[in-house]
Design an enzyme around this catalytic site. Structure first.
Site, mmCIF file in Angstrom:
data_model
loop_
_atom_site.group_PDB
_atom_site.id
_atom_site.type_symbol
_atom_site.label_atom_id
_atom_site.label_comp_id
_atom_site.label_asym_id
_atom_site.label_seq_id
_atom_site.Cartn_x
_atom_site.Cartn_y
_atom_site.Cartn_z
ATOM 1 N N PHE A 1 13.142 7.495 -11.980
ATOM 2 C CA PHE A 1 12.286 6.371 -12.381
ATOM 3 C C PHE A 1 10.839 6.803 -12.570
ATOM 4 C CE2 PHE A 1 15.839 3.843 -10.876
ATOM 5 C CZ PHE A 1 15.838 2.794 -11.767
ATOM 6 N N VAL B 1 15.448 22.932 -8.539
ATOM 7 C CA VAL B 1 14.254 23.614 -8.022
ATOM 8 C C VAL B 1 14.500 23.991 -6.570
ATOM 9 C CG1 VAL B 1 11.805 23.385 -7.523
ATOM 10 C CG2 VAL B 1 12.744 22.456 -9.641
ATOM 11 N N GLU C 1 24.524 -5.761 -1.335
ATOM 12 C CA GLU C 1 25.242 -5.814 -2.607
ATOM 13 C C GLU C 1 26.612 -5.133 -2.493
ATOM 14 O OE1 GLU C 1 22.281 -4.360 -5.377
ATOM 15 O OE2 GLU C 1 21.441 -6.369 -5.606
ATOM 16 N N ASP D 1 9.431 7.858 -4.724
ATOM 17 C CA ASP D 1 9.897 7.796 -3.326
ATOM 18 C C ASP D 1 9.334 8.920 -2.459
ATOM 19 O OD1 ASP D 1 11.422 5.611 -3.915
ATOM 20 O OD2 ASP D 1 13.366 6.587 -3.678
ATOM 21 N N ALA E 1 7.713 3.595 -8.123
ATOM 22 C CA ALA E 1 7.881 4.881 -8.808
ATOM 23 C C ALA E 1 7.426 4.778 -10.261
ATOM 24 C CB ALA E 1 9.344 5.312 -8.729
ATOM 25 N N GLN E 2 7.829 3.697 -10.928
ATOM 26 C CA GLN E 2 7.490 3.537 -12.345
ATOM 27 C C GLN E 2 5.975 3.386 -12.522
ATOM 28 O OE1 GLN E 2 10.196 0.233 -13.085
ATOM 29 N NE2 GLN E 2 11.313 1.523 -14.517
HETATM 30 C C1 LIG Z 1 22.104 2.582 -4.276
HETATM 31 C C2 LIG Z 1 20.647 2.327 -4.546
HETATM 32 C C3 LIG Z 1 20.250 1.072 -4.998
HETATM 33 C C4 LIG Z 1 18.896 0.814 -5.251
HETATM 34 N N1 LIG Z 1 18.536 -0.429 -5.703
HETATM 35 C C5 LIG Z 1 17.256 -0.680 -6.012
HETATM 36 C C6 LIG Z 1 16.862 -1.928 -6.553
HETATM 37 O O1 LIG Z 1 17.679 -2.820 -6.714
HETATM 38 N N2 LIG Z 1 15.543 -2.111 -6.865
HETATM 39 C C7 LIG Z 1 14.619 -1.121 -6.682
HETATM 40 O O2 LIG Z 1 13.438 -1.315 -7.015
HETATM 41 N N3 LIG Z 1 14.946 0.075 -6.176
HETATM 42 C C8 LIG Z 1 16.251 0.328 -5.847
HETATM 43 N N4 LIG Z 1 16.603 1.540 -5.328
HETATM 44 C C9 LIG Z 1 15.553 2.540 -5.086
HETATM 45 C C10 LIG Z 1 15.188 3.244 -6.373
HETATM 46 O O3 LIG Z 1 16.343 3.728 -7.013
HETATM 47 C C11 LIG Z 1 14.234 4.387 -6.027
HETATM 48 O O4 LIG Z 1 13.095 3.845 -5.423
HETATM 49 C C12 LIG Z 1 13.833 5.142 -7.285
HETATM 50 O O5 LIG Z 1 14.965 5.782 -7.846
HETATM 51 C C13 LIG Z 1 12.752 6.176 -6.972
HETATM 52 O O6 LIG Z 1 12.431 6.853 -8.139
HETATM 53 P P1 LIG Z 1 12.052 8.402 -8.093
HETATM 54 O O7 LIG Z 1 11.705 8.768 -9.479
HETATM 55 O O8 LIG Z 1 11.074 8.638 -7.007
HETATM 56 O O9 LIG Z 1 13.398 9.143 -7.645
HETATM 57 P P2 LIG Z 1 14.806 9.172 -8.396
HETATM 58 O O10 LIG Z 1 14.956 8.064 -9.359
HETATM 59 O O11 LIG Z 1 15.810 9.292 -7.311
HETATM 60 O O12 LIG Z 1 14.757 10.527 -9.227
HETATM 61 C C14 LIG Z 1 14.688 11.780 -8.613
HETATM 62 C C15 LIG Z 1 15.196 12.822 -9.585
HETATM 63 O O13 LIG Z 1 14.879 14.110 -9.061
HETATM 64 C C16 LIG Z 1 15.970 14.973 -9.273
HETATM 65 N N5 LIG Z 1 15.884 16.025 -8.250
HETATM 66 C C17 LIG Z 1 15.834 15.868 -6.908
HETATM 67 N N6 LIG Z 1 15.713 17.053 -6.290
HETATM 68 C C18 LIG Z 1 15.681 17.983 -7.263
HETATM 69 C C19 LIG Z 1 15.572 19.406 -7.269
HETATM 70 N N7 LIG Z 1 15.435 20.110 -6.129
HETATM 71 N N8 LIG Z 1 15.584 20.051 -8.441
HETATM 72 C C20 LIG Z 1 15.709 19.371 -9.615
HETATM 73 N N9 LIG Z 1 15.815 18.034 -9.662
HETATM 74 C C21 LIG Z 1 15.794 17.342 -8.511
HETATM 75 C C22 LIG Z 1 17.188 14.067 -9.133
HETATM 76 O O14 LIG Z 1 18.327 14.626 -9.798
HETATM 77 C C23 LIG Z 1 16.700 12.777 -9.789
HETATM 78 O O15 LIG Z 1 17.000 12.747 -11.165
HETATM 79 C C24 LIG Z 1 17.944 1.825 -5.055
HETATM 80 C C25 LIG Z 1 18.350 3.083 -4.610
HETATM 81 C C26 LIG Z 1 19.687 3.337 -4.360
HETATM 82 C C27 LIG Z 1 20.121 4.695 -3.879
#
Ligand SMILES: Cc1cc2nc3c(=O)[nH]c(=O)nc-3n(C[C@H](O)[C@H](O)[C@H](O)COP(=O)(O)OP(=O)(O)OC[C@H]3O[C@@H](n4cnc5c(N)ncnc54)[C@H](O)[C@@H]3O)c2cc1C
Length: 429
Positions: free
Chosen positions: A20, A85, A176, A308, A329-330
């Site tokens: 995100f 990574v 959910e 996150d 995050a967005q």
């Molecule tokens: C089951 C579930 C339901 C959820 N429901 C909601 C909801 O309804 N509403 C809401 O607002 N939030 C929800 N969330 C939380 C939301 O999904 C997270 O807050 C959001 O995804 C955070 O975004 P991000 O970009 O920080 O991490 P992410 O979206 O998790 O992206 C992280 C990315 O980093 C990549 N990555 C990680 N480590 C490495 C590495 N070492 N090397 C290369 N790539 C790597 C991963 O593959 C992934 O693509 C939910 C989460 C889960 C698990």
């Protein structure tokens, strides 16, 4: 100058993670004078909020995942490498991956979070989790395999173990998932497994805090609990899960109760997914990187963390860090995109403040709790609002159509269309 990844002599930004946060950052930097390399261990963006529907057979994985290359292809200054990574060397400004090393001028860590079992090794070993698409497919297979197992068992206690499903953690994911399991009990079990007495399937939701959906208002929490109980879910608050014995299937709770189960679904917490090489002193509460108001990791000015994985305490309304949700995050991704361009042009950056648009959770068919811009709704209208917003937030027109068609089909048929066991049985004992 025309932006072109291979020929441009511009500062090089590496983004680790196309989730995100990473995705919004990429969008901001399209066609700008900055060369960007996106590294992700998966080649797709995962819309995690609908993962529980993959786990319960309502949607296929392709409905919620979207190829990162397809998003990046029209962006001439941005390239994608599928790479995990492994380490960051801040002195040499190098990222080490399983496909080689990459040098950077600026680095953004957007690796998200992982499941937190709070050090309980037995629960970590024997619980199912819901943090990735393979997890969701494992869980789908596991649920259906438990149904198959129940058919072949003659002993009452073994049937009880197979048909008791325990969801740990009453946040949106737990609520959910428990709702979806209860819908399976109501609609899938009696239709597909006629020989099983559907009433023997029990869904438990265990929450250590005094209420489910603790981040929402008390009225939404109470309504969500009421909706779950109406669906037949046994909700226990102020109760912690303590130990699991895989031999006997006994799951012990803090109130002394023991539930016999083969399936524990752990949605009780997450922690940041840090990468080796960033000093431990930068890692703080929740295993997240301490960042300043511009998302810079303390002490390393050309390394940023968003989403996150970032722990920011400068936002007045969130002195204990932001919630780990997609909207934070967005918004951090969008602002960092703008700030990086300012930084490159020696202009002052803008501090981050979170605009909380609200939150929501659905509890089975026709029921949801929804809080947006201070307006609180529960029930049918909230459910329609939940569906509309999730459709709009999905990435890609095809995915929206696929999800919509699946929802319409599930609605008309009362079924979860994708009741397919695709993964080998995962022995939990
Ligand atoms: C089951 C579930 C339901 C959820 N429901 C909601 C909801 O309804 N509403 C809401 O607002 N939030 C929800 N969330 C939380 C939301 O999904 C997270 O807050 C959001 O995804 C955070 O975004 P991000 O970009 O920080 O991490 P992410 O979206 O998790 O992206 C992280 C990315 O980093 C990549 N990555 C990680 N480590 C490495 C590495 N070492 N090397 C290369 N790539 C790597 C991963 O593959 C992934 O693509 C939910 C989460 C889960 C698990």
């Amino acid at each position: 100058m025309k932006a072109d990844y291979h020929s441009m002599k511009a500062p090089h930004l590496i983004i680790i993670g196309g989730g995100f946060a990473g995705l919004e950052l990429i969008k901001q930097l399209r066609n700008k004078f900055i060369k960007v390399t996106v590294l992700d261990k998966n080649n797709f963006f995962n819309f995690q909020p609908l993962m529980y529907q993959v786990a319960s057979g309502g949607l296929g994985p392709d409905a919620i995942a979207y190829p990162l290359r397809k998003i990046i292809a029209p962006m001439p200054n941005i390239a994608f490498r599928m790479a995990e990574v492994l380490r960051i060397e801040t002195e040499t400004q190098t990222v080490e991956t399983n496909i080689g090393n990459f040098a950077y001028d600026y680095l953004c860590i957007a690796t998200g979070a992982q499941t937190n079992f709070f050090g309980n090794a037995a629960l970590e070993k024997y619980s199912m989790q819901l943090k990735s698409i393979p997890d969701a497919l494992d869980l789908r297979s596991d649920i259906l395999q438990e149904f198959e197992k129940a058919l072949n068992e003659s002993q009452g206690s073994q049937i009880e173990r197979a048909l008791n499903f325990v969801v740990v953690g009453g946040g949106p994911t737990g609520v959910e998932t428990a709702g979806a399991l209860a819908e399976m009990k109501k609609n899938v079990l009696p239709a597909d497994y006629k020989e099983i007495d559907a009433q023997k399937m029990q869904v438990h939701l265990i929450e250590a805090a005094p209420r489910v959906l603790a981040a929402m208002s008390e009225i939404s929490s109470a309504k969500a609990k009421q909706f779950l109980e109406k669906l037949g879910v046994h909700v226990q608050v102020n109760t912690a899960v303590q130990q699991y014995n895989p031999e006997t299937g006994d799951l012990s709770l803090s109130n002394g109760q023991v539930i016999k189960t083969d399936t524990i679904i752990w949605s009780a917490g997450v922690k940041g997914k840090t990468i080796a090489g960033i000093p431990d002193t930068s890692v703080t509460k929740g295993n997240r990187y301490q960042v300043n108001e511009y998302n810079q990791i303390e002490g390393i000015n050309n390394v940023f963390a968003i989403g996150d994985i970032a722990y920011m305490t400068t936002d007045k309304a969130y002195p204990n860090g932001h919630p780990m949700v997609a909207t934070v995050a967005q918004q951090q991704g969008v602002l960092l995109g703008k700030n990086l361009l300012k930084l490159i042009n020696n202009q002052p950056m803008k501090p981050f403040t979170y605009l909380n648009l609200g939150s929501m959770a659905t509890v089975g068919r026709h029921k949801a709790v929804f809080e947006i811009f201070g307006v609180k709704m529960q029930g049918y209208i909230a459910w329609l609002g939940w569906m509309f917003l999730h459709l709009m937030l999905l990435v890609g027109f095809r995915n929206r159509i696929v999800v919509l068609l699946n929802w319409v089909w599930n609605y008309i048929s009362y079924q979860r269309a994708i009741r397919i066991i695709t993964r080998p049985f995962i022995p939990k004992q």
